[in-house]
Motif scaffolding. Structure first.
Motif, mmCIF file in Angstrom:
data_model
loop_
_atom_site.group_PDB
_atom_site.id
_atom_site.type_symbol
_atom_site.label_atom_id
_atom_site.label_comp_id
_atom_site.label_asym_id
_atom_site.label_seq_id
_atom_site.Cartn_x
_atom_site.Cartn_y
_atom_site.Cartn_z
ATOM 1 N N PRO A 16 0.815 -1.226 0.000
ATOM 2 C CA PRO A 16 0.000 0.000 0.000
ATOM 3 C C PRO A 16 0.846 1.273 0.000
ATOM 4 O O PRO A 16 0.522 2.248 -0.686
ATOM 5 C CB PRO A 16 -0.834 -0.111 1.279
ATOM 6 N N SER A 17 1.928 1.270 0.743
ATOM 7 C CA SER A 17 2.822 2.425 0.773
ATOM 8 C C SER A 17 3.519 2.595 -0.575
ATOM 9 O O SER A 17 3.660 3.713 -1.087
ATOM 10 C CB SER A 17 3.846 2.256 1.901
ATOM 11 N N ALA A 18 3.951 1.483 -1.164
ATOM 12 C CA ALA A 18 4.597 1.541 -2.485
ATOM 13 C C ALA A 18 3.645 2.109 -3.528
ATOM 14 O O ALA A 18 4.046 2.907 -4.387
ATOM 15 C CB ALA A 18 5.086 0.156 -2.894
ATOM 16 N N ARG A 19 2.376 1.717 -3.466
ATOM 17 C CA ARG A 19 1.375 2.248 -4.414
ATOM 18 C C ARG A 19 1.311 3.769 -4.352
ATOM 19 O O ARG A 19 1.146 4.434 -5.368
ATOM 20 C CB ARG A 19 -0.013 1.688 -4.099
ATOM 21 N N ARG A 20 1.417 4.323 -3.142
ATOM 22 C CA ARG A 20 1.357 5.784 -2.984
ATOM 23 C C ARG A 20 2.604 6.471 -3.541
ATOM 24 O O ARG A 20 2.509 7.570 -4.074
ATOM 25 C CB ARG A 20 1.188 6.152 -1.513
ATOM 26 N N HIS A 36 2.868 -7.852 -8.892
ATOM 27 C CA HIS A 36 2.788 -6.398 -8.705
ATOM 28 C C HIS A 36 3.605 -5.643 -9.743
ATOM 29 O O HIS A 36 4.250 -4.630 -9.435
ATOM 30 C CB HIS A 36 3.208 -6.020 -7.286
ATOM 31 N N ALA A 37 3.533 -6.086 -10.977
ATOM 32 C CA ALA A 37 4.259 -5.435 -12.072
ATOM 33 C C ALA A 37 3.858 -3.972 -12.222
ATOM 34 O O ALA A 37 4.666 -3.149 -12.650
ATOM 35 C CB ALA A 37 4.021 -6.178 -13.381
ATOM 36 N N GLU A 38 2.627 -3.632 -11.842
ATOM 37 C CA GLU A 38 2.153 -2.249 -11.959
ATOM 38 C C GLU A 38 2.931 -1.292 -11.059
ATOM 39 O O GLU A 38 2.917 -0.076 -11.268
ATOM 40 C CB GLU A 38 0.650 -2.153 -11.649
#
Length: 191
Positions: free
Chosen positions: A35-39, A84-86
């Motif tokens: 979740p932190s990486a997504r941000r 999680h390639a995105e």
């Protein structure tokens, strides 16, 4: 022959160091990190773009997932082939990016990073990536003891434990003299 410990030459350049963002996210604590990486991925992608536009070196420093026979292209391919390639695609290295494979937390520990920065005449490093309370913190300390100026954009570092990340950022600022800023405040044209 002069080297990284030779302080006769003033080093003014600035480089962006992207820490451990080429990641498979199939490790312990990944569910807390994602979740932190997504941000931060969009922020890191913009930082990379701004560094490239300013002709500042972009250096990826990445764990090798224990694949000692692999090269950086394989590491990128492995991460892009996982679930999680995105989180990897927007920040993947381009043909001009530099890549340092590391085995432990700090980007300096038993890597050629010090010599690379010296060769590029870099005196200022901007650290982004993951994990704030681990690899970013240890890399900031190692940069500090090498007399490099350190900038850490707080919105471009991902964490597993937010309270430890906050403490790590405070330690970097207070104990290591790091500039803790937002990514928008980073100026790749300044020395």
């Amino acid at each position: 022959m002069p080297g990284p410990t030779d302080r006769g030459r003033r080093q003014e350049g600035r480089a962006l160091i992207v820490i451990d963002m080429i990641n498979t996210y199939d490790h312990e604590d990944a569910e807390l990190l994602v979740p932190s990486a997504r941000r931060v991925v969009p922020v890191v992608a913009r930082l990379i773009g701004r560094a490239r536009a300013a002709d500042a070196p972009v250096i990826y420093a990445n764990d090798n997932f224990g694949l000692w026979r692999s090269h950086h292209g394989e590491l990128v391919e492995t991460a892009l082939a996982r679930s999680h390639a995105e989180l990897v695609e927007p920040i993947r290295p381009d043909g001009d990016s530099l890549f340092v494979v590391k085995a432990r937390h700090s980007v300096f520990y038993e890597t050629p990073m010090s010599y690379l920065l010296w060769q590029l005449e870099i005196g200022n490093v901007v650290l982004c990536g993951q994990v704030t309370e681990q690899c970013v913190l240890y890399s900031a300390l190692d940069a500090h003891i090498r007399h490099l100026s350190v900038t850490v954009p707080r919105d471009a570092v991902a964490s597993i434990h937010p309270h430890l990340a906050a403490a790590a950022l405070e330690m970097m600022e207070r104990n290591m003299g790091a500039r803790i800023v937002t990514a928008g405040e980073v100026d790749f044209t300044a020395s």
